[in-house]
Design an enzyme around this catalytic site. Sequence first.
Site, mmCIF file in Angstrom:
data_model
loop_
_atom_site.group_PDB
_atom_site.id
_atom_site.type_symbol
_atom_site.label_atom_id
_atom_site.label_comp_id
_atom_site.label_asym_id
_atom_site.label_seq_id
_atom_site.Cartn_x
_atom_site.Cartn_y
_atom_site.Cartn_z
ATOM 1 N N TYR A 23 0.847 -1.192 0.000
ATOM 2 C CA TYR A 23 0.000 0.000 0.000
ATOM 3 C C TYR A 23 0.880 1.238 0.000
ATOM 4 O O TYR A 23 1.831 1.318 0.788
ATOM 5 C CB TYR A 23 -0.903 0.005 1.253
ATOM 6 C CG TYR A 23 -1.851 1.164 1.289
ATOM 7 C CD1 TYR A 23 -2.953 1.190 0.444
ATOM 8 C CD2 TYR A 23 -1.645 2.237 2.146
ATOM 9 C CE1 TYR A 23 -3.833 2.271 0.457
ATOM 10 C CE2 TYR A 23 -2.517 3.314 2.165
ATOM 11 C CZ TYR A 23 -3.611 3.320 1.316
ATOM 12 O OH TYR A 23 -4.483 4.380 1.331
ATOM 13 N N ASP A 32 9.375 3.824 -0.168
ATOM 14 C CA ASP A 32 8.280 4.485 0.534
ATOM 15 C C ASP A 32 8.484 4.217 2.022
ATOM 16 O O ASP A 32 8.249 3.129 2.517
ATOM 17 C CB ASP A 32 6.944 3.922 0.031
ATOM 18 C CG ASP A 32 5.756 4.525 0.770
ATOM 19 O OD1 ASP A 32 5.977 5.365 1.659
ATOM 20 O OD2 ASP A 32 4.617 4.143 0.447
ATOM 21 N N LYS A 70 3.784 9.707 8.140
ATOM 22 C CA LYS A 70 3.234 9.361 9.451
ATOM 23 C C LYS A 70 3.946 9.917 10.689
ATOM 24 O O LYS A 70 3.381 10.712 11.393
ATOM 25 C CB LYS A 70 3.097 7.851 9.554
ATOM 26 C CG LYS A 70 2.040 7.310 8.584
ATOM 27 C CD LYS A 70 1.723 5.897 8.863
ATOM 28 C CE LYS A 70 0.935 5.220 7.770
ATOM 29 N NZ LYS A 70 -0.482 5.555 7.715
#
Length: 461
Positions: A166, A271, A299
Amino acid sequence: MSVESPVTLDRKRIQELIRREEEQLNARTPASGRLFRRANAVLSAGVASSYQLRDPWPIYLERGAGPKVWDVDGNEMWDFHNGFGSMVQGHAHPAIGRAIADRYGLGTHFAAPTEDAVVVAEDLARRWGLPTWRYTNSGSEATMDAIRIARAYTGRDTVMKIFGSYHGHHDTVMVSIGVEYDKIGDREDLASLPYGAGIPQAVVDLTIPVPFNDAGAMERRIARLDAEGRKPACVIMEAAMMNLGVVLPEPGYLEEVRDITRRHGVVLIFDEVKTGLAIAAGGATEKFGVTADLITLAKSLGGGVPTGAIGGTEEVFSVVADGSVFQVGTYNGNPLGMAAARANLHEVLTPEAYEHLDHLNDRILAGCEQVIRRHSLPGYAVGIGAKGCVTFAPTRVIDYETFKAHQDKDLTELAWLFNMNRGIFMTPGREEEWTLSVSHTDEAVDAYVAVFDEMAAELTA
Ligand SMILES: Cc1ncc(COP(=O)(O)O)c(C=O)c1O
C-alpha cells in the site's frame, strides 16, 4: 522463530470465541454505538476515512495521553495502534505541544517559506544521507509527487510496485493491493488489478506489480517491459513491508534491487511512510544500509500534525529545481507542521528514544514468542524498531502469495477483539502491526503479552 509442530486449532472454538468477544466489545461500547448512529446522518458510513470503518460500529476515541487512549465510553487502553503508526512520540508529548502553542501565537499559515522548513530538511538530510527535500501533507501526496518526479526524470510512464503493498490512495498506486488469491496471476506476470472502484483502467494498466523478496522476478519483468517499449520510470516499494503485518527483506534482496534498478536506469523509491522515523532515526535506509534515489515520509514526521516529505538525490530532484515538475501545495511546509516536526526531530526522536524503542520491541517480541512456543501456536513474532506483530501462519510469510495462502484471518480477528476487550487498542484489520511509542514502558508491552497469553490459553484449553 516459529513452532516446529504447532497444535491443530479447533476452528469451531475460534468462531465461538469471536462471537463471545464481539458481544462483549459491543456491550462495552454503547456510546460509540450511539455516536455512530449520529455520525451516519452526516458522515458517509459514519466515519472520516473508510479505514476507520468497523462492524457494527467503529470505536470513537475521546483523548490520548502518552501511551494511552480513552474511548467515548471511558474505556482506558494502552495504544498500540498509534494512529496507524504516526504517534511514535506518544500522545500529547509536551515538547511538541510547546512547539505548536508557540507557533500558534506567531501565525500558523502563510504559504510562504519559513526557517523551520529549512531546519527540518537539514535534519532529514543528515538522517537519510539524501541532500534534497520537499514537503507534502500526507503519505499519499508524497508517493504521488515522488512518482511524478520519477516519470519526469526518466520520461517514462510505467510504474512498478510490489504486489500487496500500500502506498496511499491516489490512482497510480491503488493497484494490486488486497485481492483474492486466485486472481493474482502467475508470479512472473502478476496481474494489475484496481483496489476499489473509480480507478481508470488506463491508469491501472500503467502499474505493474512484482512479488516482494524476489529480485529475479523484478529484473525479468523490467526486461520484458523494456522489450515491449514500456520500461518502468520507477520501482516504488517499502524496504520492509508494513501492510501485511511486517514482512522483512530477505538478506541481500534490497542490495539486488538497488543494483537492478541502477543498471536499468529505473528510479528506486523507498516508501518510508511507515518505516521512516519509526524503525530507526534514518528509517529503513539506515537500518538496511541501502539508499534509494527518492524516499517518502509522512506518518511519524509531524507528531500528529499532517505532514509529509520527499527526499532524494540532487540529480533526480533536478526536474523540480529546473521547474519542469510542479511539486506544489498550499499547505506544503505549513508552519504548524514544521514546528511540530522540528520539535519531534530535535527533542523527541533522539538516539536515546531509538534505544528505548529497540528495548521495548525486543521485550514484546520475546514475550510473544514465548507464548507461541508455550502453547504451540501456529505463528511467529516479527518486528523492527517500533513496529511488529504476531503473524498467525504455519510458515513464514515472505510476500503476498504466502500471506494469502497461509495467514489465519480468524485468529487475527480474534486477537483484535481480545485486545480491545482487555485494554489494548490495536489497529483493526488483518494487515496491520503494532507501533510502540517513546512513552511506552515495560508495563505497557507486558500488558500486551499477558493478553496474548490469555487468548492462547483459551484457544488451546
Ligand atoms: C507505506 C505507506 N505509504 C503511503 C501511505 C499513505 O499515507 P497517508 O494515509 O498519509 O496518505 C501509507 C498509509 O498507510 C502507507 O502505509
